[in-house]
Design a protein around this motif. Structure first.
Motif, PDB file in Angstrom:
ATOM      1  N   GLY A  88      -3.686   3.175   4.497  1.00  0.00           N
ATOM      2  CA  GLY A  88      -4.177   2.095   5.433  1.00  0.00           C
ATOM      3  C   GLY A  88      -5.480   2.633   6.296  1.00  0.00           C
ATOM      4  N   VAL A  89      -6.061   3.495   5.797  1.00  0.00           N
ATOM      5  CA  VAL A  89      -7.253   3.840   6.589  1.00  0.00           C
ATOM      6  C   VAL A  89      -8.506   2.593   6.780  1.00  0.00           C
ATOM      7  CG1 VAL A  89      -9.166   5.395   6.665  1.00  0.00           C
ATOM      8  CG2 VAL A  89      -6.918   6.273   6.325  1.00  0.00           C
ATOM      9  N   LEU A  90      -8.465   1.964   5.503  1.00  0.00           N
ATOM     10  CA  LEU A  90      -9.667   1.145   5.450  1.00  0.00           C
ATOM     11  C   LEU A  90      -9.177  -0.135   4.550  1.00  0.00           C
ATOM     12  CD1 LEU A  90     -10.913   1.402   2.353  1.00  0.00           C
ATOM     13  CD2 LEU A  90     -12.357   3.311   3.297  1.00  0.00           C
ATOM     14  N   CYS A  91      -9.862  -1.480   4.716  1.00  0.00           N
ATOM     15  CA  CYS A  91      -9.659  -2.530   3.960  1.00  0.00           C
ATOM     16  C   CYS A  91     -11.231  -3.186   3.810  1.00  0.00           C
ATOM     17  CB  CYS A  91      -8.746  -3.335   4.419  1.00  0.00           C
ATOM     18  SG  CYS A  91      -9.240  -4.240   6.015  1.00  0.00           S
ATOM     19  N   TYR A  92     -11.293  -4.105   3.020  1.00  0.00           N
ATOM     20  CA  TYR A  92     -12.684  -4.851   2.986  1.00  0.00           C
ATOM     21  C   TYR A  92     -12.764  -5.520   4.272  1.00  0.00           C
ATOM     22  CZ  TYR A  92     -14.092  -4.173  -1.730  1.00  0.00           C
ATOM     23  OH  TYR A  92     -14.425  -3.448  -2.929  1.00  0.00           O
ATOM     24  N   GLY A  93     -14.321  -5.746   4.833  1.00  0.00           N
ATOM     25  CA  GLY A  93     -14.707  -6.219   6.076  1.00  0.00           C
ATOM     26  C   GLY A  93     -15.446  -7.651   5.302  1.00  0.00           C
ATOM     27  N   PRO A  94     -15.935  -8.341   6.258  1.00  0.00           N
ATOM     28  CA  PRO A  94     -16.735  -9.635   5.522  1.00  0.00           C
ATOM     29  C   PRO A  94     -18.092  -8.985   5.085  1.00  0.00           C
ATOM     30  CG  PRO A  94     -17.095  -9.283   8.001  1.00  0.00           C
ATOM     31  CD  PRO A  94     -15.821  -8.524   7.533  1.00  0.00           C
ATOM     32  N   CYS A  95     -18.390  -9.644   4.042  1.00  0.00           N
ATOM     33  CA  CYS A  95     -19.985  -9.104   3.398  1.00  0.00           C
ATOM     34  C   CYS A  95     -21.195  -9.284   4.581  1.00  0.00           C
ATOM     35  CB  CYS A  95     -20.180 -10.074   2.242  1.00  0.00           C
ATOM     36  SG  CYS A  95     -18.997  -9.772   0.738  1.00  0.00           S
ATOM     37  N   GLY A 147      -2.367  -9.487  12.627  1.00  0.00           N
ATOM     38  CA  GLY A 147      -0.918  -9.222  11.889  1.00  0.00           C
ATOM     39  C   GLY A 147      -0.650  -8.050  11.273  1.00  0.00           C
ATOM     40  N   TRP A 148      -1.654  -6.908  11.312  1.00  0.00           N
ATOM     41  CA  TRP A 148      -1.359  -5.707  10.672  1.00  0.00           C
ATOM     42  C   TRP A 148      -0.123  -5.008  11.106  1.00  0.00           C
ATOM     43  CZ3 TRP A 148      -2.431  -3.020   6.391  1.00  0.00           C
ATOM     44  CH2 TRP A 148      -2.228  -1.629   6.455  1.00  0.00           C
ATOM     45  N   ARG A 149       0.787  -4.565  10.489  1.00  0.00           N
ATOM     46  CA  ARG A 149       2.155  -3.829  11.152  1.00  0.00           C
ATOM     47  C   ARG A 149       2.122  -2.385  10.472  1.00  0.00           C
ATOM     48  NH1 ARG A 149       6.571  -8.478   9.385  1.00  0.00           N
ATOM     49  NH2 ARG A 149       5.575  -9.955  10.817  1.00  0.00           N
ATOM     50  N   GLY A 150       1.015  -2.065   9.991  1.00  0.00           N
ATOM     51  CA  GLY A 150       0.996  -0.409   9.622  1.00  0.00           C
ATOM     52  C   GLY A 150       1.555  -0.304   8.206  1.00  0.00           C
ATOM     53  N   VAL A 151       1.513   1.009   8.020  1.00  0.00           N
ATOM     54  CA  VAL A 151       2.046   1.486   6.571  1.00  0.00           C
ATOM     55  C   VAL A 151       3.496   1.742   6.822  1.00  0.00           C
ATOM     56  CG1 VAL A 151       1.930   2.647   4.529  1.00  0.00           C
ATOM     57  CG2 VAL A 151      -0.184   1.833   5.601  1.00  0.00           C
ATOM     58  N   LEU A 207       0.778  -1.371  -0.054  1.00  0.00           N
ATOM     59  CA  LEU A 207       0.087   0.013   0.089  1.00  0.00           C
ATOM     60  C   LEU A 207       0.832   1.251   0.069  1.00  0.00           C
ATOM     61  CD1 LEU A 207      -2.642  -1.216   2.516  1.00  0.00           C
ATOM     62  CD2 LEU A 207      -2.692  -1.431   0.074  1.00  0.00           C
ATOM     63  N   ALA A 208       2.189   1.329   0.630  1.00  0.00           N
ATOM     64  CA  ALA A 208       2.764   2.388   0.877  1.00  0.00           C
ATOM     65  C   ALA A 208       3.347   2.647  -0.486  1.00  0.00           C
ATOM     66  CB  ALA A 208       4.034   2.009   1.587  1.00  0.00           C
ATOM     67  N   LEU A 209       3.784   1.694  -1.376  1.00  0.00           N
ATOM     68  CA  LEU A 209       4.306   1.922  -2.803  1.00  0.00           C
ATOM     69  C   LEU A 209       3.181   2.445  -3.590  1.00  0.00           C
ATOM     70  CD1 LEU A 209       6.948  -0.543  -3.664  1.00  0.00           C
ATOM     71  CD2 LEU A 209       7.141   1.668  -2.419  1.00  0.00           C
ATOM     72  N   CYS A 210       2.085   1.837  -3.568  1.00  0.00           N
ATOM     73  CA  CYS A 210       0.783   2.448  -4.292  1.00  0.00           C
ATOM     74  C   CYS A 210       0.519   3.854  -4.110  1.00  0.00           C
ATOM     75  CB  CYS A 210      -0.390   1.443  -4.295  1.00  0.00           C
ATOM     76  SG  CYS A 210      -0.187  -0.376  -4.455  1.00  0.00           S
ATOM     77  N   ALA A 211       0.567   4.413  -2.786  1.00  0.00           N
ATOM     78  CA  ALA A 211       0.325   5.531  -2.545  1.00  0.00           C
ATOM     79  C   ALA A 211       1.336   6.598  -3.231  1.00  0.00           C
ATOM     80  CB  ALA A 211       0.271   5.805  -1.036  1.00  0.00           C
ATOM     81  N   THR A 212       2.437   6.199  -3.461  1.00  0.00           N
ATOM     82  CA  THR A 212       3.252   7.195  -3.902  1.00  0.00           C
ATOM     83  C   THR A 212       3.087   7.751  -5.586  1.00  0.00           C
ATOM     84  OG1 THR A 212       4.851   5.372  -4.854  1.00  0.00           O
ATOM     85  CG2 THR A 212       5.300   6.032  -2.752  1.00  0.00           C
ATOM     86  N   ALA A 213       2.013   6.945  -6.023  1.00  0.00           N
ATOM     87  CA  ALA A 213       1.721   7.742  -7.308  1.00  0.00           C
ATOM     88  C   ALA A 213       0.931   8.894  -7.307  1.00  0.00           C
ATOM     89  CB  ALA A 213       0.639   6.499  -8.018  1.00  0.00           C
ATOM     90  N   ARG A 214       0.188   9.129  -6.191  1.00  0.00           N
ATOM     91  CA  ARG A 214      -0.443  10.319  -5.725  1.00  0.00           C
ATOM     92  C   ARG A 214      -1.316  11.071  -6.854  1.00  0.00           C
ATOM     93  NH1 ARG A 214       4.375  10.493  -3.323  1.00  0.00           N
ATOM     94  NH2 ARG A 214       5.704  10.974  -5.096  1.00  0.00           N
TER      95      ARG A 214
END
Length: 360
Positions: free
Chosen positions: A172-179, A195-199, A93-100
């Motif tokens: 890293g604000v949101l992700c999918y939850g269960p339907c 296991g989330w370690r943050g961005v 996610l951190a690398l995807c965000a660099t596209a800005r």
């Protein structure tokens, strides 16, 4: 500089991607090895994992996502939904965000939101999802509109494409939850994923993601990596910096006249790999194809690209022979129908078709 052929490199990729031989590992480890599994079509993601396992377990992906929470579903590479290992997702996610892309005037005109709007949306979403709630798109939209007072964003936030939510996923604000019935929900990864370690910082993220990419899709150039990551939109200076940050772990090799990078720890194995004549069927949107890109003629003959990369971004199921795409397939009336454009050993194709039929 050591030299090798594409036939060797593709045979090695098949080995690394649990295609030759099949793997005896859980779904989360398949996703880790592949550097993520595209999940824009959920059934395609499940098939991509099952096809790489010697003993696929029914509903394993569902259990990993919603019960064990070792996998996370979120927008990642190329702005598409992926399944990622929860403990490494932040790096992608951190690398995807660099596209800005949200900073570009063209994006702002198209979607009616400014960077300030997105920051306000992110703050509101962080606030409401920080309670541990899993909210539907409509519920989350309502909460954001109420907190921001930006009613003009309601229609855009309710869009099925989630354009305005993608930057929030990358932050890293949101992700999918269960339907919830037929509706998807969204959750805060730091509340939902054990296991989330943050961005992480971008340089740290680059080491993680480049290693994962080259470990599955190498040898490759920085440009190949960038095409896979964000369709070539990364800042070129940043891209060079990412590879510089991991250069102590890389070795340059010559692949039929083109210099490319591979992880130093894999060079010996790669050079010893013999070309393969194995036949494998892969489902739609498979990472073997997406990692290389449909424009990679060493995997997909250019004259047959249109049969694989179809309208609306649809990527067809394919037949692999010797690591190259030799045809396509589809399920018709409950049976697999194969179309090949080169000679594929009939017995091997029949055996593989039988194996895959049991999984479709």
């Amino acid at each position: 500089m050591e030299s090798l052929t594409w036939a060797q490199a593709l045979a090695w990729r098949m080995r690394r991607q649990f295609l030759d031989p099949l793997g005896d590992v859980p779904a989360v480890e398949v996703a880790r090895r592949l550097a993520g599994v595209q999940a824009q079509v959920g059934s395609a993601a499940e098939l991509a994992i099952a096809l790489r396992q010697s003993g696929p377990v029914p509903r394993e992906v569902e259990e990993a996502l919603w019960t064990e929470r070792t996998l996370v579903k979120t927008w990642a590479m190329r702005g598409t939904l992926h399944l990622l290992p929860a403990d490494e997702a932040g790096a992608y996610l951190a690398l995807c965000a660099t596209a800005r892309n949200w900073e570009k005037p063209s994006w702002q005109r198209a979607f009616g939101a400014t960077p300030a709007d997105l920051e306000a949306i992110a703050a509101a979403a962080t606030d409401v999802l920080g309670t541990g709630a899993c909210l539907t798109r409509e519920e989350l939209t309502g909460e954001i509109v109420e907190r921001t007072g930006s009613a003009h964003l309601a229609e855009l936030l309710g869009s099925g494409w989630g354009t305005l939510l993608k930057p929030l996923a990358w932050w890293g604000v949101l992700c999918y939850g269960p339907c919830r019935g037929p509706k998807v929900t969204f959750a805060a990864p730091d509340r939902r994923l054990p296991g989330w370690r943050g961005v992480p910082p971008v340089e740290q993220a680059a080491r993680t993601v480049i290693r994962a990419f080259l470990g599955a899709h190498g040898p490759a150039t920085p440009q190949m990596f960038d095409a896979w990551l964000m369709r070539g939109l990364s800042d070129k200076k940043e891209l060079r910096g990412w590879f510089a940050s991991v250069e102590d772990e890389l070795t340059e090799v010559d692949v039929e006249g083109a210099p490319m990078y591979v992880l130093a720890e894999h060079v010996g194995e790669l050079l010893e790999t013999e070309p393969t004549r194995l036949v494998r069927l892969l489902g739609g949107f498979d990472q073997y194809i997406l990692g290389a890109g449909t424009g990679a003629s060493y995997v997909l003959p250019a004259e047959h690209r249109a049969e694989v990369s179809r309208k609306a971004g649809w990527i067809s199921p394919v037949v692999l022979h010797g690591g190259r795409v030799a045809g396509v397939w589809a399920v018709r009336d409950g049976e697999i129908a194969v179309t090949t454009w080169e000679d594929v050993p009939a017995e091997r194709l029949a055996a593989e078709t039988l194996r895959v039929t049991a999984l479709t």
